[in-house]
Every structure is written in structure tokens, then in C-alpha cells.
Enzyme design. Structure first.
Site, mmCIF file in Angstrom:
data_model
loop_
_atom_site.group_PDB
_atom_site.id
_atom_site.type_symbol
_atom_site.label_atom_id
_atom_site.label_comp_id
_atom_site.label_asym_id
_atom_site.label_seq_id
_atom_site.Cartn_x
_atom_site.Cartn_y
_atom_site.Cartn_z
ATOM 1 N N TYR A 50 0.838 -1.203 0.000
ATOM 2 C CA TYR A 50 0.000 0.000 0.000
ATOM 3 C C TYR A 50 0.873 1.252 0.000
ATOM 4 O O TYR A 50 0.603 2.218 -0.713
ATOM 5 C CB TYR A 50 -0.953 -0.003 1.197
ATOM 6 C CG TYR A 50 -2.001 1.075 1.092
ATOM 7 C CD1 TYR A 50 -3.149 0.892 0.333
ATOM 8 C CD2 TYR A 50 -1.833 2.312 1.718
ATOM 9 C CE1 TYR A 50 -4.105 1.903 0.207
ATOM 10 C CE2 TYR A 50 -2.775 3.320 1.605
ATOM 11 C CZ TYR A 50 -3.912 3.109 0.846
ATOM 12 O OH TYR A 50 -4.844 4.110 0.723
ATOM 13 N N ILE A 104 -0.268 11.095 4.818
ATOM 14 C CA ILE A 104 -0.182 9.686 4.405
ATOM 15 C C ILE A 104 -1.222 8.904 5.199
ATOM 16 O O ILE A 104 -1.122 8.747 6.412
ATOM 17 C CB ILE A 104 1.237 9.140 4.603
ATOM 18 C CG1 ILE A 104 2.157 9.832 3.600
ATOM 19 C CG2 ILE A 104 1.264 7.620 4.473
ATOM 20 C CD1 ILE A 104 3.401 9.115 3.228
ATOM 21 N N SER A 134 -3.447 13.355 7.795
ATOM 22 C CA SER A 134 -4.481 12.886 6.865
ATOM 23 C C SER A 134 -5.823 12.726 7.571
ATOM 24 O O SER A 134 -5.882 12.421 8.770
ATOM 25 C CB SER A 134 -4.064 11.537 6.273
ATOM 26 O OG SER A 134 -5.134 10.985 5.520
ATOM 27 N N TYR A 158 -10.085 14.893 3.121
ATOM 28 C CA TYR A 158 -10.790 14.206 2.046
ATOM 29 C C TYR A 158 -12.239 14.629 2.211
ATOM 30 O O TYR A 158 -12.879 14.277 3.207
ATOM 31 C CB TYR A 158 -10.628 12.683 2.178
ATOM 32 C CG TYR A 158 -9.333 12.170 1.597
ATOM 33 C CD1 TYR A 158 -8.907 12.571 0.328
ATOM 34 C CD2 TYR A 158 -8.541 11.256 2.293
ATOM 35 C CE1 TYR A 158 -7.718 12.088 -0.216
ATOM 36 C CE2 TYR A 158 -7.355 10.773 1.749
ATOM 37 C CZ TYR A 158 -6.953 11.201 0.495
ATOM 38 O OH TYR A 158 -5.789 10.723 -0.039
ATOM 39 N N THR A 184 -7.574 17.801 -0.628
ATOM 40 C CA THR A 184 -7.023 16.965 -1.704
ATOM 41 C C THR A 184 -8.050 16.842 -2.825
ATOM 42 O O THR A 184 -9.194 16.436 -2.602
ATOM 43 C CB THR A 184 -6.637 15.587 -1.144
ATOM 44 O OG1 THR A 184 -5.655 15.804 -0.123
ATOM 45 C CG2 THR A 184 -6.059 14.681 -2.225
ATOM 46 N N LYS A 265 -4.703 20.817 -2.929
ATOM 47 C CA LYS A 265 -3.638 19.836 -3.203
ATOM 48 C C LYS A 265 -3.952 19.060 -4.477
ATOM 49 O O LYS A 265 -5.018 18.438 -4.590
ATOM 50 C CB LYS A 265 -3.511 18.861 -2.029
ATOM 51 C CG LYS A 265 -2.431 17.779 -2.207
ATOM 52 C CD LYS A 265 -2.266 16.972 -0.922
ATOM 53 C CE LYS A 265 -1.073 16.023 -0.968
ATOM 54 N NZ LYS A 265 -1.374 14.697 -1.496
ATOM 55 N N HIS A 289 0.220 13.220 -6.177
ATOM 56 C CA HIS A 289 -0.119 12.179 -5.196
ATOM 57 C C HIS A 289 0.919 11.053 -5.224
ATOM 58 O O HIS A 289 0.593 9.886 -5.007
ATOM 59 C CB HIS A 289 -1.521 11.639 -5.478
ATOM 60 C CG HIS A 289 -2.297 11.217 -4.262
ATOM 61 N ND1 HIS A 289 -3.395 11.899 -3.807
ATOM 62 C CD2 HIS A 289 -2.145 10.177 -3.396
ATOM 63 C CE1 HIS A 289 -3.893 11.296 -2.739
ATOM 64 N NE2 HIS A 289 -3.139 10.248 -2.464
ATOM 65 N N SER A 320 5.977 14.935 -4.113
ATOM 66 C CA SER A 320 5.989 13.829 -5.092
ATOM 67 C C SER A 320 7.390 13.593 -5.626
ATOM 68 O O SER A 320 7.892 14.330 -6.475
ATOM 69 C CB SER A 320 5.014 14.062 -6.258
ATOM 70 O OG SER A 320 3.670 14.052 -5.791
ATOM 71 N N ARG A 323 13.239 12.728 -2.298
ATOM 72 C CA ARG A 323 13.921 11.627 -1.612
ATOM 73 C C ARG A 323 15.146 12.074 -0.839
ATOM 74 O O ARG A 323 15.764 11.262 -0.155
ATOM 75 C CB ARG A 323 14.358 10.557 -2.645
ATOM 76 C CG ARG A 323 13.199 9.940 -3.416
ATOM 77 C CD ARG A 323 12.350 9.066 -2.504
ATOM 78 N NE ARG A 323 11.178 8.506 -3.152
ATOM 79 C CZ ARG A 323 9.947 9.023 -3.079
ATOM 80 N NH1 ARG A 323 9.735 10.128 -2.367
ATOM 81 N NH2 ARG A 323 8.925 8.462 -3.668
ATOM 82 N N ARG A 343 6.756 9.207 1.220
ATOM 83 C CA ARG A 343 7.115 7.830 1.579
ATOM 84 C C ARG A 343 8.342 7.699 2.485
ATOM 85 O O ARG A 343 8.350 6.833 3.381
ATOM 86 C CB ARG A 343 7.305 7.005 0.296
ATOM 87 C CG ARG A 343 5.974 6.753 -0.457
ATOM 88 C CD ARG A 343 6.232 5.995 -1.736
ATOM 89 N NE ARG A 343 5.029 5.570 -2.428
ATOM 90 C CZ ARG A 343 4.511 6.188 -3.497
ATOM 91 N NH1 ARG A 343 5.084 7.279 -3.975
ATOM 92 N NH2 ARG A 343 3.431 5.706 -4.086
#
Ligand code: FNR
Length: 391
Positions: A50, A104, A134, A158, A184, A265, A289, A320, A323, A343
Site C-alpha cells: 500500500y 499519508i 491525513s 478528504y 485533496t 492539493k 499524489h 511527489s 527523496r 514515503r
């Protein structure tokens, strides 16, 4: 707030080298590739799929990260960079650094104790890096902000189909003390995600990360019974209410719900940026996203220049594919006001809870700070003035 956190963010490397003299190695890696490999080995497959998976063949999410390599910074010499200032102004706040944790929606289950949202909030408290919490969480939004200490937080909405439920969530976020509502736009329906489909796993439908709904007075009224009494009905109601299709006319309604800034967003096109501002958006958030929603092919960083140009003085947040600290500096140079980490902090949480996420954020900030030190940019304004070049 952040002298201990700041000094200079780059000092984190001194800590690491100093510990090495005592024979102590960093508990988690400092680079994304090794972190990702470690997390991939450690996380349960259904959660890893996921978090790590995306839409279609994942071309877009790979491009998001890869495309940063097409951009570069030109160093400037003979500039006194002994003191750097990475602070920014956003939503009337002075924030010690230009990064935040992107929302997230499975953070809650990323830590084995099921309280990943609180762990992310504690990482915010440790680092001064705001968490954009979130709507999809395992702990109530009120508790999540409380765990952030004196670090401000933003609430990601949301937008439910039921307007009273939307108003309730926004009202709770404002009452709790969040500093912005991030709406979002790209997720009224879930994108096509082969990793999750192949394992027929969608966490929310299994009752995960729905606490903000289950605890909400309007949701409970709509359900007509306590969610605990009939969990399947509660999840069914959640699914039926989840995603309102927003159009430009809804921005005025969203603004009427709160005195907080409204951030949109998912804005990736210059025309959408202009329309958003005309409609009353207080800030734009350029993001695809993380390639989870549409496998559209163009990296988010390559869409940022158009959004920045159209935004004028309106702040543009970005995420997005970020890193590393170098990625952060490039996004700032292109014109982002603040840069969302996605992430990577999830992997930190999965491996070592709040301390793991804090470590990931500190590494990103250290690399950004040291790039600025070496390249002759003492402030974010200097980064912006230097700009980024496309290869
Ligand atoms: C997300 N993202 C997201 N966005 C949002 O607005 N609300 C949400 O609940 C979530 N949930 C979510 C879950 C997971 C597992 C991921 C990876 C992402 C998108 C997120 O805010 C951000 O846009 C991306 O994470 C950025 O991409 P990278 O940098 O993580 O690849």
C-alpha cells in the site's frame, strides 16, 4: 523553537561521525535507497504494497523521483555561508525549515502498535517539521495535533459527500488548533493500483484508519448507532460518503467552513493554478499524489514551474518524488515555498517509530543545509534567486 533542532541542520553529520568514534553506527541508513530496502524487508507485505505501490505500472511515481536528476544547481563561491537560515513564512507562521510531512493515510498502521499517526506527530515535535495529518488516521485528529508539541500542524481533508460531515471535520480541525486545511482534489475515487488489487487489499475497507469518522458526531448521527455495534455498516457508510467530486464552485463553500487558509492539493497546471486563486484558494499544492492516483507520466517536479509562474505571490507547496535534501533544495529553487516529504518518513516510522521518522527528516534537512553551505546559498531566498537549471 529550533536552536537545538537547528544550530545548523548539517550538524547532524557531526553527531553521526562523533558517535562513530565511540563505535556507534547510525541505527537507520542516511540515504533513501538503503532506507527503502531496509523498510521493504521489514514491513508486512500488505502494508508495504500500500505504501510503496502506485498507479498502473508505476511509471509516474518512478518518474517523480528520477526527474529530479534532470534538474541541477549551479554553485556560487566566495559567499559567507557560515550561518544559514532555512526558515520560511507560511500561513502567517515562521517555520524553522522548509519541509513538512505530507499526508499519508495509512500512517496509523505503519507502526506495529497501530498508532503511527501519534508517532509521526512526535517526530514533528522532535524536529519542528510540521505534520500534515491525513483525514485517514488511526487516532483522532485532536490527539494527533496534541502529540506534535509546539510544532504546528496542518489538516488534510478528504471532502466527504455529506456537507455536514465535511463541516464537522473542518470545524474539529480548526478547534483543535491546526493552522491550515489542505483539500485533496485528486482522490474522490481511488486510482488503479495493481499491487493492492493483486492482493485484493484496501486497508480502509478492512476498517483501518477510519477513526476520524468513527469518532465524529455527524458520522455517528448518520450511522444511527455506535460504529462499534455494527463495524461493517460503519465501513459501508464511510465508503458511501468518502469522496465528493469537487469543482471550482466548491472553493467558496470550503472557505465558508473555516477561517483557516484553504490549500488546494493536486494543482499541476498553470490554468488550474489561476482558477484556484480566482476561486479564493489561499495556497496551492503541486503534487500528483506520488503517482498513486493517475499514471499520467509527467513528473510532478516538471509541472512545478508552470504552477509557480501562475501563482505569483500565492504560496506553492510541493511534493511527489522528494527523496533527499538535494531534491528539497531543487524544488525550493524552482519556486516551492515548502516541500512535502512522503514515503521516506513512512519508512522511518515503520523501522523505528517517531525516532525513525525524525532521523529521516533530520537527514534530509542536513543534506539540504550542507548543499546550501557548499553552494553559497545562505538563505532560502538565495536558493530561489539562484534557481535550478534543467540539464
Ligand atoms: C499518500 N498521499 C496522500 N495524500 C493525501 O492528500 N491524503 C492521504 O491520505 C494520502 N495518503 C497516502 C498514503 C500513502 C501510503 C502514500 C505513499 C501517499 C499522497 C501524499 O500526500 C504525497 O502526495 C505523496 O506521498 C508524494 O509522493 P512520494 O514523495 O511519497 O513518492
Amino acid at each position: 523553537m529550533a536552536r537545538a533542532r537547528m544550530g545548523h541542520y548539517g550538524d547532524y553529520q557531526n553527531e553521526i561521525y562523533g558517535a562513530g568514534l565511540r563505535g556507534v553506527l547510525p541505527k537507520l541508513p542516511v540515504d533513501h535507497a538503503t532506507l527503502c530496502a531496509r523498510a521493504s524487508a521489514a514491513m508486512p507485505p500488505h502494508i508495504l504494497n500500500y505504501v510503496q505501490g502506485g498507479c498502473g505500472d508505476e511509471h509516474t511515481q518512478d518518474e517523480n523521483a528520477r526527474a529530479f536528476r534532470d534538474w541541477g544547481m549551479v554553485p556560487r563561491m566566495m559567499v559567507d555561508c557560515t550561518t544559514r537560515d532555512l526558515s520560511i513564512d507560511l500561513f502567517g507562521l515562521r517555520l524553522p525549515s522548509p519541509i513538512f510531512m505530507a499526508p499519508i493515510g495509512v500512517t496509523g498502521i505503519v507502526t506495529p502498535d497501530g498508532h503511527g499517526d501519534l508517532a509521526a506527530a512526535r517526530a514533528a515535535a522532535i524536529t519542528g517539521v510540521p505534520l500534515c495529518a491525513s483525514t485517514l488516521a488511526n487516532d483522532p485528529l485532536e490527539d494527533v495535533l496534541a502529540a506534535s508539541g509546539d510544532t504546528p500542524g496542518f489538516f488534510q481533508l478528504y471532502t466527504p459527500r455529506d456537507p455536514d460531515l465535511a463541516a464537522s471535520l473542518v470545524g474539529r480541525a480548526e478547534a483543535a488548533g491546526y493552522k491550515a486545511i489542505v483539500v485533496t482534489l485528486d482522490t474522490w475515487v481511488t486510482g488503479w493500483r495493481p499491487r493492492d488489487l493483486n492482493t485484493a487489499n484496501f486497508p480502509q475497507l478492512r476498517g483501518h484508519v477510519l477513526t476520524n469518522y468513527m469518532a465524529d458526531p455527524v458520522f455517528r448521527r448518520l450511522l444511527g448507532k455506535p460504529p462499534e455495534a455494527d463495524p461493517a455498516a460503519a465501513v459501508g457508510l464511510w465508503a458511501s460518503l468518502f469522496g465528493k467530486v469537487l469543482t471550482w464552485g466548491d472553493v467558496a463553500w470550503l472557505k465558508s467552513l473555516t477561517s483557516l487558509p484553504i490549500v488546494l492539493k493536486g494543482i499541476c497546471h498553470g490554468d488550474d493554478a489561476r482558477r484556484a486563486i480566482d476561486a479564493g484558494a489561499d495556497a496551492l499544492y503541486c503534487s500528483n499524489h506520488g503517482g498513486r492516483q493517475a499514471n499520467g507520466g509527467i513528473a510532478a517536479i516538471d509541472m512545478l514551474p508552470d504552477v509557480v509562474k501562475a501563482a505569483g505571490d500565492v504560496p506553492v507547496l510541493f511534493d511527489s518524488g522528494v527523496r533527499s535534501g538535494s531534491d528539497v533544495v531543487k524544488a525550493l529553487a524552482i519556486g516551492a515555498r515548502a516541500v512535502g516529504i512522503g514515503r521516506p518518513y513512512s519508512y522511518g516510522l515503520a523501522l523505528d517509530g517517531a525516532a525513525g521518522a525524525a532521523h529521516v527528516l533530520k537527514c534530509i534537512l542536513a543534506e539540504a543545509d550542507l548543499l546550501m553551505a557548499v553552494n553559497g546559498y545562505p538563505t532560502i531566498a538565495d536558493v530561489r534567486a539562484a534557481g535550478a537549471r534543467r540539464r
